[in-house]
Design a protein around this motif. Structure first.
Motif, PDB file in Angstrom:
ATOM      1  N   PHE A   1     -11.236   9.448  -1.654  1.00  0.00           N
ATOM      2  CA  PHE A   1      -9.779   9.564  -1.619  1.00  0.00           C
ATOM      3  C   PHE A   1      -9.280   9.856  -0.203  1.00  0.00           C
ATOM      4  CE2 PHE A   1      -5.830  12.041  -2.123  1.00  0.00           C
ATOM      5  CZ  PHE A   1      -5.083  11.143  -2.886  1.00  0.00           C
ATOM      6  N   ILE A   2      -9.955  10.774   0.488  1.00  0.00           N
ATOM      7  CA  ILE A   2      -9.517  11.181   1.819  1.00  0.00           C
ATOM      8  C   ILE A   2      -9.700  10.066   2.844  1.00  0.00           C
ATOM      9  CG2 ILE A   2     -10.033  12.770   3.736  1.00  0.00           C
ATOM     10  CD1 ILE A   2     -10.713  14.879   1.567  1.00  0.00           C
ATOM     11  N   SER A   3     -10.788   9.309   2.722  1.00  0.00           N
ATOM     12  CA  SER A   3     -11.115   8.294   3.732  1.00  0.00           C
ATOM     13  C   SER A   3     -10.450   6.941   3.485  1.00  0.00           C
ATOM     14  CB  SER A   3     -12.629   8.098   3.804  1.00  0.00           C
ATOM     15  OG  SER A   3     -13.129   7.625   2.566  1.00  0.00           O
ATOM     16  N   ALA A   4      -9.782   6.776   2.356  1.00  0.00           N
ATOM     17  CA  ALA A   4      -9.189   5.483   2.014  1.00  0.00           C
ATOM     18  C   ALA A   4      -8.107   5.075   3.010  1.00  0.00           C
ATOM     19  CB  ALA A   4      -8.592   5.538   0.612  1.00  0.00           C
ATOM     20  N   THR A   5      -8.069   3.797   3.358  1.00  0.00           N
ATOM     21  CA  THR A   5      -7.047   3.266   4.264  1.00  0.00           C
ATOM     22  C   THR A   5      -6.284   2.137   3.567  1.00  0.00           C
ATOM     23  OG1 THR A   5      -8.637   1.700   5.210  1.00  0.00           O
ATOM     24  CG2 THR A   5      -8.375   3.835   6.331  1.00  0.00           C
ATOM     25  N   PRO A   6      -5.017   1.930   3.918  1.00  0.00           N
ATOM     26  CA  PRO A   6      -4.231   0.870   3.269  1.00  0.00           C
ATOM     27  C   PRO A   6      -4.617  -0.513   3.780  1.00  0.00           C
ATOM     28  CG  PRO A   6      -2.930   1.949   4.968  1.00  0.00           C
ATOM     29  CD  PRO A   6      -4.218   2.713   4.883  1.00  0.00           C
ATOM     30  N   SER A   7      -4.218  -1.532   3.034  1.00  0.00           N
ATOM     31  CA  SER A   7      -4.454  -2.931   3.421  1.00  0.00           C
ATOM     32  C   SER A   7      -3.126  -3.683   3.448  1.00  0.00           C
ATOM     33  CB  SER A   7      -5.395  -3.611   2.427  1.00  0.00           C
ATOM     34  OG  SER A   7      -6.709  -3.136   2.549  1.00  0.00           O
ATOM     35  N   ARG A   8      -3.148  -4.790   4.176  1.00  0.00           N
ATOM     36  CA  ARG A   8      -1.999  -5.688   4.203  1.00  0.00           C
ATOM     37  C   ARG A   8      -2.120  -6.630   3.014  1.00  0.00           C
ATOM     38  NH1 ARG A   8       2.973  -5.217   6.325  1.00  0.00           N
ATOM     39  NH2 ARG A   8       3.843  -7.203   7.063  1.00  0.00           N
ATOM     40  N   LEU A   9      -1.092  -6.719   2.209  1.00  0.00           N
ATOM     41  CA  LEU A   9      -1.137  -7.521   0.996  1.00  0.00           C
ATOM     42  C   LEU A   9      -0.136  -8.672   1.075  1.00  0.00           C
ATOM     43  CD1 LEU A   9      -1.153  -4.642  -1.653  1.00  0.00           C
ATOM     44  CD2 LEU A   9      -3.127  -5.808  -0.677  1.00  0.00           C
ATOM     45  N   ARG A  10      -0.609  -9.863   0.781  1.00  0.00           N
ATOM     46  CA  ARG A  10       0.274 -11.030   0.661  1.00  0.00           C
ATOM     47  C   ARG A  10       0.291 -11.451  -0.806  1.00  0.00           C
ATOM     48  NH1 ARG A  10      -1.086 -15.526   2.521  1.00  0.00           N
ATOM     49  NH2 ARG A  10      -3.242 -15.164   3.160  1.00  0.00           N
ATOM     50  N   MET A  11       1.491 -11.471  -1.396  1.00  0.00           N
ATOM     51  CA  MET A  11       1.627 -11.769  -2.813  1.00  0.00           C
ATOM     52  C   MET A  11       2.456 -13.028  -3.026  1.00  0.00           C
ATOM     53  SD  MET A  11       2.554  -7.988  -4.288  1.00  0.00           S
ATOM     54  CE  MET A  11       3.873  -7.732  -3.097  1.00  0.00           C
ATOM     55  N   ILE A  12       2.062 -13.778  -4.044  1.00  0.00           N
ATOM     56  CA  ILE A  12       2.866 -14.920  -4.491  1.00  0.00           C
ATOM     57  C   ILE A  12       3.096 -14.725  -5.987  1.00  0.00           C
ATOM     58  CG2 ILE A  12       3.062 -17.417  -4.687  1.00  0.00           C
ATOM     59  CD1 ILE A  12       0.997 -17.664  -2.461  1.00  0.00           C
ATOM     60  N   LEU A  13       4.368 -14.605  -6.370  1.00  0.00           N
ATOM     61  CA  LEU A  13       4.735 -14.393  -7.767  1.00  0.00           C
ATOM     62  C   LEU A  13       5.268 -15.693  -8.364  1.00  0.00           C
ATOM     63  CD1 LEU A  13       6.581 -10.934  -7.459  1.00  0.00           C
ATOM     64  CD2 LEU A  13       4.127 -11.388  -7.717  1.00  0.00           C
ATOM     65  N   ASP A  14       4.660 -16.135  -9.437  1.00  0.00           N
ATOM     66  CA  ASP A  14       5.067 -17.348 -10.154  1.00  0.00           C
ATOM     67  C   ASP A  14       5.123 -18.580  -9.251  1.00  0.00           C
ATOM     68  OD1 ASP A  14       5.205 -16.099 -12.612  1.00  0.00           O
ATOM     69  OD2 ASP A  14       7.314 -15.524 -12.372  1.00  0.00           O
ATOM     70  N   GLY A  15       4.292 -18.591  -8.212  1.00  0.00           N
ATOM     71  CA  GLY A  15       4.139 -19.765  -7.372  1.00  0.00           C
ATOM     72  C   GLY A  15       5.205 -19.990  -6.329  1.00  0.00           C
ATOM     73  N   HIS A  16       6.258 -19.144  -6.298  1.00  0.00           N
ATOM     74  CA  HIS A  16       7.341 -19.423  -5.346  1.00  0.00           C
ATOM     75  C   HIS A  16       7.877 -18.189  -4.618  1.00  0.00           C
ATOM     76  CE1 HIS A  16      10.375 -17.839  -8.174  1.00  0.00           C
ATOM     77  NE2 HIS A  16       9.674 -18.436  -9.109  1.00  0.00           N
ATOM     78  N   LYS A  17       7.715 -17.006  -5.186  1.00  0.00           N
ATOM     79  CA  LYS A  17       8.238 -15.802  -4.539  1.00  0.00           C
ATOM     80  C   LYS A  17       7.144 -15.179  -3.672  1.00  0.00           C
ATOM     81  CE  LYS A  17      10.889 -11.582  -5.388  1.00  0.00           C
ATOM     82  NZ  LYS A  17      11.555 -10.739  -6.410  1.00  0.00           N
ATOM     83  N   HIS A  18       7.337 -15.183  -2.347  1.00  0.00           N
ATOM     84  CA  HIS A  18       6.340 -14.675  -1.407  1.00  0.00           C
ATOM     85  C   HIS A  18       6.761 -13.294  -0.908  1.00  0.00           C
ATOM     86  CE1 HIS A  18       4.122 -18.588  -0.699  1.00  0.00           C
ATOM     87  NE2 HIS A  18       5.191 -18.972  -1.395  1.00  0.00           N
ATOM     88  N   LEU A  19       5.826 -12.342  -0.961  1.00  0.00           N
ATOM     89  CA  LEU A  19       6.091 -10.972  -0.524  1.00  0.00           C
ATOM     90  C   LEU A  19       4.923 -10.479   0.313  1.00  0.00           C
ATOM     91  CD1 LEU A  19       7.230  -9.586  -3.992  1.00  0.00           C
ATOM     92  CD2 LEU A  19       8.750 -10.116  -2.080  1.00  0.00           C
ATOM     93  N   THR A  20       5.237  -9.619   1.283  1.00  0.00           N
ATOM     94  CA  THR A  20       4.202  -9.000   2.116  1.00  0.00           C
ATOM     95  C   THR A  20       4.475  -7.511   2.205  1.00  0.00           C
ATOM     96  OG1 THR A  20       4.027 -11.022   3.441  1.00  0.00           O
ATOM     97  CG2 THR A  20       3.076  -9.022   4.363  1.00  0.00           C
ATOM     98  N   THR A  21       3.404  -6.708   2.081  1.00  0.00           N
ATOM     99  CA  THR A  21       3.563  -5.265   2.160  1.00  0.00           C
ATOM    100  C   THR A  21       2.240  -4.642   2.586  1.00  0.00           C
ATOM    101  OG1 THR A  21       4.335  -3.302   0.960  1.00  0.00           O
ATOM    102  CG2 THR A  21       2.896  -4.804  -0.234  1.00  0.00           C
ATOM    103  N   THR A  22       2.283  -3.379   2.938  1.00  0.00           N
ATOM    104  CA  THR A  22       1.079  -2.608   3.242  1.00  0.00           C
ATOM    105  C   THR A  22       0.987  -1.481   2.219  1.00  0.00           C
ATOM    106  OG1 THR A  22       1.221  -3.106   5.603  1.00  0.00           O
ATOM    107  CG2 THR A  22      -0.116  -1.211   4.962  1.00  0.00           C
ATOM    108  N   ALA A  23      -0.169  -1.338   1.578  1.00  0.00           N
ATOM    109  CA  ALA A  23      -0.279  -0.356   0.502  1.00  0.00           C
ATOM    110  C   ALA A  23      -1.718   0.085   0.311  1.00  0.00           C
ATOM    111  CB  ALA A  23       0.263  -0.938  -0.800  1.00  0.00           C
ATOM    112  N   HIS A  24      -1.862   1.289  -0.276  1.00  0.00           N
ATOM    113  CA  HIS A  24      -3.177   1.781  -0.664  1.00  0.00           C
ATOM    114  C   HIS A  24      -3.621   1.168  -1.989  1.00  0.00           C
ATOM    115  CE1 HIS A  24      -2.437   5.155   2.201  1.00  0.00           C
ATOM    116  NE2 HIS A  24      -3.755   5.153   2.283  1.00  0.00           N
TER     117      HIS A  24
END
Length: 329
Positions: free
Chosen positions: A184-207
């Motif tokens: 838990f202490i050593s965990a680092t977040p990642s960059r996430l690229r999401m595509i919802l239903d083939g057309h909605k593109h989102l980018t975020t950084t999250a654990h």
């Protein structure tokens, strides 16, 4: 005439019903399992349910057991065990005309909890006859060469790292405490690229990211009262802009009901594709699937289940009910 019709209905409702009983003696408290099996068989006899019993062993292929039962004409598959045992049979029942019944004897029993099956063995067996028959959504995860059906949640990131250790802790392995805290202490977040239903593109950084099908997860954490397993959609939650301390606080507060946080974003979709960098571990209903690109799709109303009269956490049970008709064979 009326008396004759009443007598006929009573006779029909008590017609002997064949069932396949999947009994997991290792679920919950194994020392209780002999008495549990005796009680289940006794109650089934009272309900005129005729079970063929399969006792789960380490080498059991439960999907094959269920498939063989369905081929012989058995329509009711009853799982006496926990969430892991249910997970092992779902793949054989999706899109079939078989009905899943649950007698919760496991540790968390979260699937049963979501479906309003929260009573003892007597009440749970009674629901096999007199419960509500529902068709619910099922999720399907693809990750590399791995494929897995899920009823509760597909997880990406920190939860996938912590779950195996937390599960061992819940089953009494206290040696995992140090490993869990270190992860838990050593965990680092990642960059996430999401595509919802083939057309909605989102980018975020999250654990962590959760793709949920049921409102309550794991040990009865309520992720959101808006999540439904009857809407033909998956609910996607990203935990962005949240410190690990905030995430821990959120998990604790969720035990008392849904907790809001501005760092949690909620989306709905039928199909979700996610690429993480660095790659994050992936979990589906407690089953590790490795790392890599994640693709998740919902199969609407793909599984028939017997549920309680009131679904846990659902604000309008009537709208979620397919049928009040009992299973009569």
């Amino acid at each position: 005439m009326q008396a004759s019709m009443s007598s006929k209905f009573k006779s029909t409702s008590r017609r002997p019903l064949r069932a396949k009983l999947i009994f997991n003696a290792g679920s919950g408290r194994p020392e209780d399992s002999p008495q549990q099996l005796v009680s289940i068989l006794s109650e089934m006899q009272d309900q005129q349910i005729l079970p063929e019993v399969h006792t789960v062993r380490p080498d059991s292929d439960l999907e094959r057991v269920v498939q063989d039962a369905i081929k012989t004409g058995i329509k009711l598959i009853v799982v006496a065990g926990g969430d892991g045992t249910i997970d092992s049979v779902v793949g054989a029942m999706v899109e079939s005309d078989a009905i899943l019944g649950i007698i919760p004897t496991g540790t968390r029993n979260n699937v049963a909890f979501n479906l309003g099956i929260t009573g003892d063995i007597v009440n749970s067996v009674s629901l096999l006859r007199h419960g509500r028959r529902l068709k619910i959504d099922v999720g399907r995860v693809h990750c590399g060469h791995s494929r897995h059906w899920f009823l509760e949640v597909a997880a990406l990131g920190l939860l996938s790292d912590l779950y195996p250790m937390a599960d061992d802790l819940q089953h009494g392995d206290l040696a995992k405490i140090g490993e869990l805290l270190s992860t838990f202490i050593s965990a680092t977040p990642s960059r996430l690229r999401m595509i919802l239903d083939g057309h909605k593109h989102l980018t975020t950084t999250a654990h962590m990211m959760l793709i949920t099908n049921m409102p309550f997860l794991g040990p009865h954490f309520q992720i959101s009262s808006k999540v439904s397993f009857k809407d033909g959609r998956l609910d996607v939650f990203t935990f962005s802009d949240m410190s690990k301390l905030n995430m821990l606080s959120y998990a604790v507060s969720s035990r008392g009901g849904p907790a809001g946080d501005s760092g949690i974003k909620h989306y709905r979709a039928k199909h979700v594709r996610i690429v993480s960098k660095p790659q994050m571990p992936i979990l589906a209903d407690g089953n590790p699937l490795g790392q890599g690109t994640l693709s998740v799709h919902v199969h609407p109303r793909a599984l028939t289940v017997m549920a309680g009269s009131a679904l846990t956490g659902q604000r309008d049970t009537a709208k979620l009910t397919d049928s009040k008709a009992a299973v009569n064979g």
